[in-house]
Design a protein around this motif. Structure first.
Motif, PDB file in Angstrom:
ATOM      1  N   ALA A 174       0.833  -1.211   0.000  1.00  0.00           N
ATOM      2  CA  ALA A 174       0.000   0.000   0.000  1.00  0.00           C
ATOM      3  C   ALA A 174       0.864   1.257   0.000  1.00  0.00           C
ATOM      4  N   LEU A 175       1.952   1.214   0.737  1.00  0.00           N
ATOM      5  CA  LEU A 175       2.822   2.391   0.783  1.00  0.00           C
ATOM      6  C   LEU A 175       3.485   2.605  -0.573  1.00  0.00           C
ATOM      7  N   GLN A 176       3.808   1.525  -1.241  1.00  0.00           N
ATOM      8  CA  GLN A 176       4.333   1.667  -2.613  1.00  0.00           C
ATOM      9  C   GLN A 176       3.286   2.319  -3.507  1.00  0.00           C
ATOM     10  N   LEU A 177       2.041   1.882  -3.355  1.00  0.00           N
ATOM     11  CA  LEU A 177       0.945   2.480  -4.124  1.00  0.00           C
ATOM     12  C   LEU A 177       0.865   3.984  -3.868  1.00  0.00           C
ATOM     13  N   LEU A 178       0.866   4.355  -2.599  1.00  0.00           N
ATOM     14  CA  LEU A 178       0.776   5.778  -2.247  1.00  0.00           C
ATOM     15  C   LEU A 178       1.933   6.565  -2.854  1.00  0.00           C
ATOM     16  N   GLU A 179       3.127   6.033  -2.777  1.00  0.00           N
ATOM     17  CA  GLU A 179       4.296   6.802  -3.182  1.00  0.00           C
ATOM     18  C   GLU A 179       4.490   6.836  -4.693  1.00  0.00           C
ATOM     19  N   GLU A 180       4.031   5.785  -5.366  1.00  0.00           N
ATOM     20  CA  GLU A 180       4.270   5.736  -6.804  1.00  0.00           C
ATOM     21  C   GLU A 180       3.066   6.133  -7.639  1.00  0.00           C
ATOM     22  N   ASP A 181       1.889   6.029  -7.057  1.00  0.00           N
ATOM     23  CA  ASP A 181       0.685   6.379  -7.805  1.00  0.00           C
ATOM     24  C   ASP A 181      -0.344   6.977  -6.845  1.00  0.00           C
ATOM     25  N   PRO A 182      -0.063   8.196  -6.356  1.00  0.00           N
ATOM     26  CA  PRO A 182      -0.926   8.786  -5.307  1.00  0.00           C
ATOM     27  C   PRO A 182      -2.381   8.940  -5.742  1.00  0.00           C
ATOM     28  N   ASP A 183      -2.619   9.154  -7.032  1.00  0.00           N
ATOM     29  CA  ASP A 183      -4.009   9.262  -7.491  1.00  0.00           C
ATOM     30  C   ASP A 183      -4.753   7.953  -7.257  1.00  0.00           C
ATOM     31  N   ALA A 184      -4.133   6.886  -7.648  1.00  0.00           N
ATOM     32  CA  ALA A 184      -4.782   5.583  -7.465  1.00  0.00           C
ATOM     33  C   ALA A 184      -4.968   5.299  -5.980  1.00  0.00           C
ATOM     34  N   TYR A 185      -3.968   5.678  -5.181  1.00  0.00           N
ATOM     35  CA  TYR A 185      -4.102   5.473  -3.737  1.00  0.00           C
ATOM     36  C   TYR A 185      -5.340   6.208  -3.208  1.00  0.00           C
ATOM     37  N   ARG A 186      -5.516   7.456  -3.649  1.00  0.00           N
ATOM     38  CA  ARG A 186      -6.625   8.258  -3.189  1.00  0.00           C
ATOM     39  C   ARG A 186      -7.961   7.659  -3.619  1.00  0.00           C
ATOM     40  N   LEU A 187      -8.000   7.144  -4.841  1.00  0.00           N
ATOM     41  CA  LEU A 187      -9.247   6.564  -5.350  1.00  0.00           C
ATOM     42  C   LEU A 187      -9.595   5.237  -4.675  1.00  0.00           C
ATOM     43  N   ALA A 188      -8.591   4.588  -4.108  1.00  0.00           N
ATOM     44  CA  ALA A 188      -8.812   3.274  -3.482  1.00  0.00           C
ATOM     45  C   ALA A 188      -9.492   3.478  -2.140  1.00  0.00           C
ATOM     46  N   GLN A 189     -10.794   3.241  -2.104  1.00  0.00           N
ATOM     47  CA  GLN A 189     -11.508   3.456  -0.833  1.00  0.00           C
ATOM     48  C   GLN A 189     -11.252   2.311   0.143  1.00  0.00           C
ATOM     49  N   ARG A 190     -10.989   1.142  -0.394  1.00  0.00           N
ATOM     50  CA  ARG A 190     -10.641   0.001   0.452  1.00  0.00           C
ATOM     51  C   ARG A 190      -9.395  -0.666  -0.129  1.00  0.00           C
ATOM     52  N   TRP A 191      -8.640  -1.252   0.749  1.00  0.00           N
ATOM     53  CA  TRP A 191      -7.428  -2.023   0.374  1.00  0.00           C
ATOM     54  C   TRP A 191      -7.648  -3.394   0.958  1.00  0.00           C
ATOM     55  N   ILE A 192      -7.853  -4.379   0.093  1.00  0.00           N
ATOM     56  CA  ILE A 192      -8.408  -5.632   0.596  1.00  0.00           C
ATOM     57  C   ILE A 192      -7.686  -6.842   0.027  1.00  0.00           C
ATOM     58  N   GLU A 193      -7.491  -7.821   0.871  1.00  0.00           N
ATOM     59  CA  GLU A 193      -6.932  -9.095   0.436  1.00  0.00           C
ATOM     60  C   GLU A 193      -7.865  -9.729  -0.591  1.00  0.00           C
ATOM     61  N   ALA A 194      -7.292 -10.345  -1.589  1.00  0.00           N
ATOM     62  CA  ALA A 194      -8.111 -11.108  -2.534  1.00  0.00           C
ATOM     63  C   ALA A 194      -8.914 -12.172  -1.800  1.00  0.00           C
ATOM     64  N   ALA A 195      -8.335 -12.684  -0.698  1.00  0.00           N
ATOM     65  CA  ALA A 195      -9.043 -13.687   0.115  1.00  0.00           C
ATOM     66  C   ALA A 195     -10.380 -13.153   0.611  1.00  0.00           C
ATOM     67  N   ASP A 196     -10.425 -11.877   0.972  1.00  0.00           N
ATOM     68  CA  ASP A 196     -11.679 -11.271   1.435  1.00  0.00           C
ATOM     69  C   ASP A 196     -12.511 -10.729   0.273  1.00  0.00           C
ATOM     70  N   TRP A 197     -11.806 -10.279  -0.777  1.00  0.00           N
ATOM     71  CA  TRP A 197     -12.529  -9.722  -1.924  1.00  0.00           C
ATOM     72  C   TRP A 197     -13.402 -10.783  -2.586  1.00  0.00           C
ATOM     73  N   ILE A 198     -12.907 -12.014  -2.667  1.00  0.00           N
ATOM     74  CA  ILE A 198     -13.686 -13.059  -3.337  1.00  0.00           C
ATOM     75  C   ILE A 198     -14.945 -13.383  -2.519  1.00  0.00           C
ATOM     76  N   ILE A 199     -14.828 -13.290  -1.180  1.00  0.00           N
ATOM     77  CA  ILE A 199     -15.997 -13.531  -0.328  1.00  0.00           C
ATOM     78  C   ILE A 199     -17.028 -12.406  -0.528  1.00  0.00           C
ATOM     79  N   TRP A 200     -16.519 -11.208  -0.671  1.00  0.00           N
ATOM     80  CA  TRP A 200     -17.382 -10.046  -0.986  1.00  0.00           C
ATOM     81  C   TRP A 200     -18.176 -10.319  -2.272  1.00  0.00           C
ATOM     82  N   GLN A 201     -17.523 -10.901  -3.245  1.00  0.00           N
ATOM     83  CA  GLN A 201     -18.207 -11.205  -4.508  1.00  0.00           C
ATOM     84  C   GLN A 201     -19.258 -12.299  -4.325  1.00  0.00           C
TER      85      GLN A 201
END
Lengths: 582, 582
Positions: A174-201
């Motif tokens: 996540a810190l790499q995301l913030l430092e290298e692509d701050p726009d994408a970091y800002r747009l990311a409302q949640r930062w989630i493990e694929a393990a939890d994302w698949i359950i969300w689906q």
């Protein structure tokens, strides 16, 4: 007899475990009553691992990147689940629950409704919008700072991770995301493990599981790292945990929710059945082996090795990946350690270092190259290769937690042949496992039983080496698809068929006891080789000679400087158009 | 214009140089006036190198043995010399002299008349009766004792050999003979270098040359090691030098004698022409490059590297092979150093560690595998492999003088490919050469010019690496068969066509100056890699971690213990029948 839905006979009730691996996902239909495996199906990810270029643009990725497209995970639900049910020959109505396990830390940025950023048209061309696979290692600089700051501040959670936070985990990525692509970091409302994302689906609602929150998300004693600490890391990172992670943490085996109509449409399963909270491939395996007691270490051996074990007490083992309350099974401290390269290394060797005559001979005899190399390597006694290797071709997770280490081979002569080096690499991974066992025992956690799972179980020569090197009998999980079986066990618990995971594991999991026993004479020779391994391990791994770091830094620098057509830095400018991709 | 036989026009006079290599011998016809190469021919040894079994019995040899049958040398006289004369299109009567050079220390036990012991029927089945090739390394225990005793007694000759006597040389090999086959030792009335034995066959009389006597025979300041020292080594060895070696030592380029009628019959050359004293392949090469001045180092690069250089003063360089008065040219101190594996290592890699697709691509494109690997390795800048290797797959001669060292590769990752490792091995040998140059300069012998000879000259990629790593221009000997040309120069001197070797070399030898010049940017990167090489060189080579010795000892022990069909010790019982083989 399990307590199942009144409408389904206990004898007929089934669950489905879905194991999301690095290159494919597998669905397994399991009978709730006894764990019998009735049918399974595999679906290969269309995009596989994106580690050279981004499929959406064809543009090169920098070194050490590894991305995935989450759409591939949904395809597993659509393809593998119905196929497994068909192969099992059961009626979908017999299925009372579903559970999944995933590679970890595989993590992605999503909107508040779970939509992955990479599904937004204006972000689809940006590498940082995709899921970062567990083996994405480009966050190492961030991981170093996370560890260093935690050490200097004496953060209480650091010892729970063996004293180092991995580049593979949520915060570094996540810190790499913030430092290298701050726009994408800002747009990311949640930062989630694929393990939890698949359950969300599957359920339509966000949940977070105790396993990934603890091992990959630095969630300890009921909280994430403090806002204060995060702000010290980077001012823009202060709210990371509060804003993008925070959510109630559910114990493993609990019910995350019910299968939505949409997910029922994908899978062909009945809407409304139980869905368990997310889980991780390694951590879901001990139940499949019914090996949940403290001291029963389960080594899941595949492209990498993962070692998991329950403990009744909290101990801090230097170099372990982590200890998490309820990280494997609720009510126990779950310990995890690992080796980042095992089967991957053997495959590298077979693909890139074996001369034609071995390939020809293997073809002629109908063997795999691994079978041929193992056979030839096995024809000599231990010690006869004159070689010792360090198994760090993909870095070292435990106990050195250093992805910038690399492999080494010592003892080469003009008489060295491919099976000799192959054997030395096999042995090196066994020594790496012994280092981990020794670290656990030195940390006050006796390892009383060693249980093996994973694809490498099939290599009998390798198994004997592990038994000899560790001087322990090996118990083998009695399933070729143990993670999926482990998930199925969690599905059965989530569906209420058993009161808890240990009870379900006792009914549905199994091992073959002492399938390999150590040969004392070989073990004596391996003791000598292990002493050599340890010397080199400490020399190269603990700073006496940091040559591996320097070689890597030099490599990165000269490639950067000299290559006229060096891969560009990942795109970070926003695309003109916006919107969700179809 | 040279002063030749009055019966032959100076323009027509020719000489023949014969270069006895490891696997074959080459004869070269050279014009005396200007060194023009008129014709040549090669003859492969029928028995090659006997390093797995003895041809006469088919029985296995122990590890580290390497024998030859001297009959193969005579076949070169019979086959290659006439063929070279024929190819040159000259009349045999134009030939005014012959000279030879040989691998060294290649040494054999003979009767007082020069008959090799292996020609005696009752000894033909005993390995110790054969010529021990330079790379016979089974005398290491004896070499260790020779060095240790000399060190403890403060023998004055020891520093002349860099502080260590090699297992390859005359005394170690003779002591092994005495200890393992005392009968054969007793029957050996002379112990003679193949370099001198072949001259004996050409002239009918025994001679000894200053080069091998000094470098391989510990002949210093006019004497061999003392009877007292030898007796302390082994009571039965006291008379070794007096009884089996002692003989007047002749300077290089002097006339050993005249071609006998028997040798004239073999070669088709006129009986009575001049035959020069024996010489060594490496030491005969500087004249071919006309590089005889102090500071002109000639590196002869082939399966191994040999570095020779004249000096006007006596210096003691730790780890050099030796310094010998008149060892390269009469009147100068000849210095020698070497690397035991160079081309051998590249060949090992190509044969045993390169996957099929490279072989297929090389075939498709009509390249050798070495050409393809070099091309691909060259496509990246220095440092990009992330690898560093130690080039000790055949042990280390200079500056560590330790045949029990072995090779190492550090920095391997899953992204490492065959050309990367190939390049790292090439670079490692260049670092090994730089270690030698640095040792010479630290010892007070400036290296002012670096001249390259030998088969590896052809690899342009390798040459550029050597230039970059040493930060020196490379001057290339302008002959593809420099040793044979160097021998021819000695033949011209022995025949009286020139007053001395330098005068003949000035007329007949030649180089291409500064054929490669260092790239400063590459050299900067190599400086960093060289620092890493030195760290590992000293760590593994100077006792900080003796793992290479221990791995080798363990290997030897387990093979010995476990192998039911271990090769038997060499035969030492006398056969019932006696007599000379036909």
């Amino acid at each position: 007899m399990p307590d199942v839905n009144a409408n389904i006979s206990a004898v007929d009730a089934c669950v489905i475990g879905i194991d999301f691996g690095t290159l494919s996902g597998r669905a397994l239909v399991v009978r709730v009553a006894d764990g019998a495996e009735l049918g399974s199906a595999v679906h290969e990810y269309r995009h596989g691992v994106m580690d050279t270029d981004l499929a959406a643009t064809g543009r090169a990725l920098p070194p050490d990147w590894a991305l995935q497209d989450p759409e591939d995970y949904l395809d597993v639900l659509r393809a593998a689940v119905p196929a497994a049910v068909a192969e099992a020959g059961i009626a979908p109505s017999q299925v009372i629950g579903v559970a999944t396990d995933f590679t970890a830390c595989t993590v992605l940025p999503v909107l508040a409704d779970g939509t992955p950023l990479c599904r937004l048209t204006e972000l689809a061309y940006r590498p940082h919008a995709y899921a970062k696979l567990w083996k994405h290692h480009a966050s190492q600089p961030q991981a170093d700072r996370i560890t260093e700051l935690a050490r200097s501040r004496g953060e209480p959670w650091l010892p729970r991770y063996g004293g180092k936070i991995s580049a593979e985990w949520q915060f570094a990525k996540a810190l790499q995301l913030l430092e290298e692509d701050p726009d994408a970091y800002r747009l990311a409302q949640r930062w989630i493990e694929a393990a939890d994302w698949i359950i969300w689906q599957l359920t339509g609602t966000e949940t977070r599981n105790a396993c990934t929150a603890g091992y990959k998300g630095i969630f300890q004693d009921g909280r994430y790292p403090s806002r204060d600490y995060l702000a010290a890391l980077h001012p823009g990172f202060a709210g990371f945990a509060d804003d993008k992670l925070a959510h109630p943490i559910l114990p493993l085996g609990s019910r995350a929710g019910s299968l939505t109509a949409r997910a029922a449409g994908w899978t062909g399963l009945p809407a409304g059945i139980a869905v368990a909270v997310g889980n991780v491939d390694a951590h879901v395996t001990p139940p499949a082996a019914n090996a949940l007691a403290p001291g029963q270490m389960v080594a899941i051996m595949g492209t990498s090795n993962c070692h998991v074990m329950n403990g009744s007490v909290l101990a801090e083992v230097p170099g372990m990946c982590g200890v998490v309350d309820g990280g494997i099974v609720a009510g126990s401290w779950g310990y995890e350690a690992g080796q980042t390269g095992v089967g991957d290394i053997f495959a590298w060797f077979a693909d890139h270092a074996v001369p034609p005559e071995y390939h020809a001979q293997a073809r002629r005899r109908g063997l795999t190259l691994h079978e041929l190399l193992s056979e030839q390597a096995a024809s000599q006694p231990p010690g006869a290769t004159g070689l010792i290797a360090l198994d760090w071709l993909n870095g070292n997770r435990s106990v050195l937690v250093d992805h910038r280490l690399s492999g080494a081979i010592v003892g080469l002569t003009l008489a060295t042949r491919a099976p000799d080096i192959y054997r030395a690499l096999l042995e090196a991974t066994a020594f790496g496992t012994r280092v981990i066992i020794d670290a656990f025992e030195a940390g006050g956690l006796p390892v009383t039983e060693l249980v093996i799972a994973g694809g490498l179980m099939r290599n009998e020569f390798l198994m004997q080496i592990y038994s000899d090197v560790t001087r322990r009998p090996l118990h083998m999980v009695a399933s070729a698809q143990a993670p999926a079986l482990g998930s199925a066990i969690h599905a059965a618990v989530a569906a209420g068929a058993y009161p808890d995971v240990p009870a379900a594991a006792a009914a549905m999991g199994r091992t073959a006891a002492a399938a390999y026993v150590p040969d004392p004479r070989a073990a004596d020779v391996y003791d000598q080789l292990y002493a050599e391994y340890l010397l080199l391990h400490d020399y190269f791994g603990r700073g006496a000679n940091d040559v591996m770091h320097r070689l890597r830094a030099l490599r990165d620098r000269v490639i950067d400087e000299h290559s006229a057509d060096a891969p560009p830095a990942p795109d970070t400018a926003l695309a003109p158009e916006a919107g969700v991709r179809p």
